[in-house]
Design a protein around this motif. Structure first.
Motif, PDB file in Angstrom:
ATOM      1  N   ASN A  90      31.484  35.620  81.125  1.00 21.68           N
ATOM      2  CA  ASN A  90      30.228  36.276  80.785  1.00 21.68           C
ATOM      3  C   ASN A  90      29.347  35.282  80.026  1.00 21.68           C
ATOM      4  OD1 ASN A  90      28.158  37.820  79.674  1.00 21.68           O
ATOM      5  ND2 ASN A  90      29.460  39.595  79.378  1.00 21.68           N
ATOM      6  N   ALA A  91      28.256  34.855  80.660  1.00 17.25           N
ATOM      7  CA  ALA A  91      27.378  33.854  80.050  1.00 17.25           C
ATOM      8  C   ALA A  91      26.781  34.350  78.734  1.00 17.25           C
ATOM      9  CB  ALA A  91      26.271  33.457  81.022  1.00 17.25           C
ATOM     10  N   TRP A  92      26.520  35.645  78.623  1.00 19.66           N
ATOM     11  CA  TRP A  92      25.959  36.188  77.383  1.00 19.66           C
ATOM     12  C   TRP A  92      26.903  35.960  76.210  1.00 19.66           C
ATOM     13  CZ3 TRP A  92      21.027  37.385  77.185  1.00 19.66           C
ATOM     14  CH2 TRP A  92      20.371  37.781  78.349  1.00 19.66           C
ATOM     15  N   ARG A  93      28.201  35.983  76.461  1.00 18.71           N
ATOM     16  CA  ARG A  93      29.186  35.826  75.385  1.00 18.71           C
ATOM     17  C   ARG A  93      29.547  34.370  75.126  1.00 18.71           C
ATOM     18  NH1 ARG A  93      33.153  40.543  77.447  1.00 18.71           N
ATOM     19  NH2 ARG A  93      31.796  42.287  76.958  1.00 18.71           N
ATOM     20  N   GLU A  94      29.299  33.502  76.077  1.00 19.06           N
ATOM     21  CA  GLU A  94      29.709  32.105  75.949  1.00 19.06           C
ATOM     22  C   GLU A  94      28.594  31.182  75.480  1.00 19.06           C
ATOM     23  OE1 GLU A  94      32.801  31.125  76.231  1.00 19.06           O
ATOM     24  OE2 GLU A  94      33.553  33.042  76.950  1.00 19.06           O
ATOM     25  N   LEU A  95      27.355  31.511  75.794  1.00 13.42           N
ATOM     26  CA  LEU A  95      26.243  30.599  75.525  1.00 13.42           C
ATOM     27  C   LEU A  95      25.617  30.831  74.154  1.00 13.42           C
ATOM     28  CD1 LEU A  95      24.413  30.508  78.962  1.00 13.42           C
ATOM     29  CD2 LEU A  95      25.898  28.779  77.961  1.00 13.42           C
ATOM     30  N   LEU A 111      21.071  37.722  70.544  1.00 16.96           N
ATOM     31  CA  LEU A 111      19.636  37.748  70.836  1.00 16.96           C
ATOM     32  C   LEU A 111      19.291  38.911  71.750  1.00 16.96           C
ATOM     33  CD1 LEU A 111      18.931  33.958  71.396  1.00 16.96           C
ATOM     34  CD2 LEU A 111      18.114  35.368  69.521  1.00 16.96           C
ATOM     35  N   ARG A 112      20.126  39.143  72.765  1.00 17.38           N
ATOM     36  CA  ARG A 112      19.872  40.247  73.697  1.00 17.38           C
ATOM     37  C   ARG A 112      19.949  41.584  72.970  1.00 17.38           C
ATOM     38  NH1 ARG A 112      23.607  41.559  78.875  1.00 17.38           N
ATOM     39  NH2 ARG A 112      25.081  41.879  77.201  1.00 17.38           N
ATOM     40  N   ARG A 113      20.938  41.739  72.108  1.00 17.22           N
ATOM     41  CA  ARG A 113      21.098  42.991  71.354  1.00 17.22           C
ATOM     42  C   ARG A 113      19.877  43.250  70.462  1.00 17.22           C
ATOM     43  NH1 ARG A 113      25.506  42.019  68.099  1.00 17.22           N
ATOM     44  NH2 ARG A 113      26.587  41.437  69.985  1.00 17.22           N
TER      45      ARG A 113
END
Length: 179
Positions: A90-95, A111-113
């Motif tokens: 999951n790119a959201w969790r790794e980046l 940032l998304r949250r």
């Protein structure tokens, strides 16, 4: 402390904070160049950097104009993670992301949250301090309301039928005496 000494001290502290990475690299860079990469709900302006940690070292990609570049390749965030790690994650969790206006790296999912919660990130340290001051003011107002509400239970209640509020026939005669 004289104004000159205060200014010199503030500049020294700012330089130390910048060297430690606590001050934005170039807050104006975001506004100078057009373009950026739209990653679902997250906009990454020109000059934004992404990094991922794998096998003991960091790998970096950068937003250049309207594309995300990893080395000489144009990639998406998912393709960047796949190219570095080899297996789907999951790119959201790794980046981790650092935009031109950011002083520090932030996990993409954080940032998304924040964006989904409707809270835009502060544009500068001054903006962050304004948010903190507003939160402190709201907390103080809440505390004052709680104290005011608690006081009604602590203060003695007065007789509602005080001297000026009694009817004339409800007042005992002044000549009444106890035996």
């Amino acid at each position: 402390m004289s104004p000159d000494e205060a200014l010199a001290s503030a500049v020294r502290e700012w330089i130390a904070a910048r060297e430690a990475g606590e001050v934005a690299r170039d807050p104006g860079a975001f506004h100078r160049r057009p373009g950026g990469y739209q990653w679902k709900c997250l906009f990454l302006g020109h000059g934004s950097e992404l990094r991922v940690y794998h096998e003991g070292r960091y790998h970096y990609a950068e937003v250049s104009q309207d594309v995300l570049m990893y080395g000489a390749r144009q990639v998406s965030p998912r393709q960047f993670v796949l190219a570095v790690m080899g297996d789907p994650r999951n790119a959201w969790r790794e980046l981790w992301v650092r935009r031109p206006s950011d002083a520090r790296w932030k996990l993409a999912s954080v940032l998304r949250r924040e964006l989904e919660a409707g809270k835009p990130p502060p544009e500068s340290p001054v903006g962050a301090m304004r948010e903190v001051a507003a939160a402190m003011a709201q907390t103080l107002e809440t505390a004052q309301a709680i104290v005011k509400g608690a006081q009604q239970f602590v203060e003695p209640k007065f007789e509602r039928r005080g001297r000026g509020l009694r009817r004339a026939d409800d007042v005992l005669a002044d000549d009444y005496q106890q035996d």
